[in-house]
Write a protein that holds these residues in place. Sequence first.
Motif, PDB file in Angstrom:
ATOM      1  N   TRP A 106       0.825  -1.204   0.000  1.00 39.45           N
ATOM      2  CA  TRP A 106       0.000   0.000   0.000  1.00 39.45           C
ATOM      3  C   TRP A 106       0.859   1.254   0.000  1.00 39.45           C
TER       4      TRP A 106
ATOM      5  N   GLU B 204       2.654   1.890  -3.345  1.00 36.88           N
ATOM      6  CA  GLU B 204       1.710   2.239  -4.405  1.00 36.88           C
ATOM      7  C   GLU B 204       1.104   3.618  -4.185  1.00 36.88           C
ATOM      8  N   LEU B 205       0.737   3.951  -2.953  1.00 36.40           N
ATOM      9  CA  LEU B 205       0.147   5.264  -2.699  1.00 36.40           C
ATOM     10  C   LEU B 205       1.161   6.374  -2.990  1.00 36.40           C
TER      11      LEU B 205
ATOM     12  N   LEU C 145      -2.130   4.998   6.847  1.00 32.54           N
ATOM     13  CA  LEU C 145      -2.307   3.577   6.534  1.00 32.54           C
ATOM     14  C   LEU C 145      -2.255   2.821   7.851  1.00 32.54           C
TER      15      LEU C 145
ATOM     16  N   PRO D  81      -5.047   1.942  -2.411  1.00 26.99           N
ATOM     17  CA  PRO D  81      -4.246   3.155  -2.629  1.00 26.99           C
ATOM     18  C   PRO D  81      -4.855   4.093  -3.673  1.00 26.99           C
ATOM     19  N   ARG D  82      -5.381   3.514  -4.755  1.00 24.88           N
ATOM     20  CA  ARG D  82      -6.010   4.357  -5.778  1.00 24.88           C
ATOM     21  C   ARG D  82      -7.252   5.041  -5.216  1.00 24.88           C
TER      22      ARG D  82
END
Length: 501
Positions: free
Chosen positions: A130, A133-134, A155, A197-198
């Motif tokens: 996460w 990717e974020l 997170l 994350p998206r």
Amino acid sequence: MLAAMPDSAPSPVSAGGASPRAGGDACPGTLRLHRADDGALARVRIPGGVLDPGRADALLVAAERFGDGELHLTSRGNVQLRGLGTECGGGLAGLLTDAGLLPSAAHERARNIVASPLAGLDGSPSLAGWLAELDRLVCGSPAAAALSGRFLFALDAGGGDVDALGADVTLIARGPDALLRIGAGDEVFRVPADAAPRAALRAAEAFLRAAHGGGAAHVAAAAPGSGALQDSGSPASAASQDSGSSVPAASQASGSPASAPQVSAAWRVRDLPDDVRTELVRSIGATAGPAVHHPRPRPRKAAAPAPGPVGATAAVSVGVPLGRLTPAQWRLLTETARRYGGELRLTPWRGIVVPGPFPRQEAAEALRALAGAGLITTADSPWTGVGACIGHPGCAKSLADVRAEAGAVVSGEGSAATAAGRSAAGAEAGAAVGRPGRLPVYWSGCERRCGHPHGEWIDVVATPDGHRISHVRGERREPATTVRNDDPARLAAAVAEARAL
């Protein structure tokens, strides 16, 4: 180029003071420095607080080459460098870029991500995927460059530690899915874990649309479940591509990328008008899925990792007195990480976790060495729960050297016995001086309270006449006690008494 502006807005618990948006977002970064009385200040964002030894080495080189040599931890797991020279901008940017610490000039102040520091170490799931990717998505979104230096992603591994911080966008691990929280509300939305994350980025982009006055239609257009990133998600230039790209030092040193979007008038979700905030959450929920009632944790004390071994010596955790690390302490921590596991995790509570794994005997040896260097390795340390802003002489706004005052109380200086003799309550408080209290305490040199903790804590603020001591519970505060400047013994006893509540 230095910006002679404050490094944070007035605290929401301050009495009076201007609106935090009155002077614009003045959060420092590595390209926009803050001028302080002890030199310039740079704030280096460390997403999730995660550093490998090579990047940790680079931070120390930067501190020693350009600043006073010390590294200061922030309440978001970032690192501040102080005492910087006025001409260091290009050299500092180049050094950090080469180390991979400045992947996007346009986004260097937007990479505010905190993560559960014990994720994957105490039985909780890992958040490494996460986090990577974020950070990549944020650096790849031209829209995200308009996020203020105060906007915060969190997170959470499921234990509620960083969920309790009240971030603007929070992802919470929950089985095969994730829970998405917007602001500090008690309603969350369930999203697939691989899309989390998206979804977090889309929520941040929706916030920007709302903050710019776009209204309900524009807010809905940026909802996290609306599919692939559209115009706001495709990189516009090499300066804003994913976290694997680098930017020439010359462009970073300018401190103001020409293509950066206009900064929002509202810095955080809580700054939005109630109706706009409600519409933001509603529109996100319309595509993210049904809302789930999941109250945000409101613990009495901060959920900082306890100092000492973690998870049957899978890791070790240490606290950092007042968040300030000497070069020798930083080198020891870096070498410990290099030997065991290869990673440091800076926590939002000004501590550090070294993941390991450690053989049991070697964990004990590592903790002894770290304790010998002056770090907090046991919960009964008198430094546990003690924090302070930079204070005088580093900050012109400060009315006192609050770090020295906090240290005097911790060490028992100031003749606690004198204060203890005044009453039975005073005697009990005096005996507690130099021992950890039940509640954290934060010393501030002025009403701004820069870097203060969240939740429940004892607030000690320097005033022209003395120190005002009050008990804070979230946004509420109990009636304050004021101790005169000429009575350090009574100040020490009063602080200890308040912490013992």
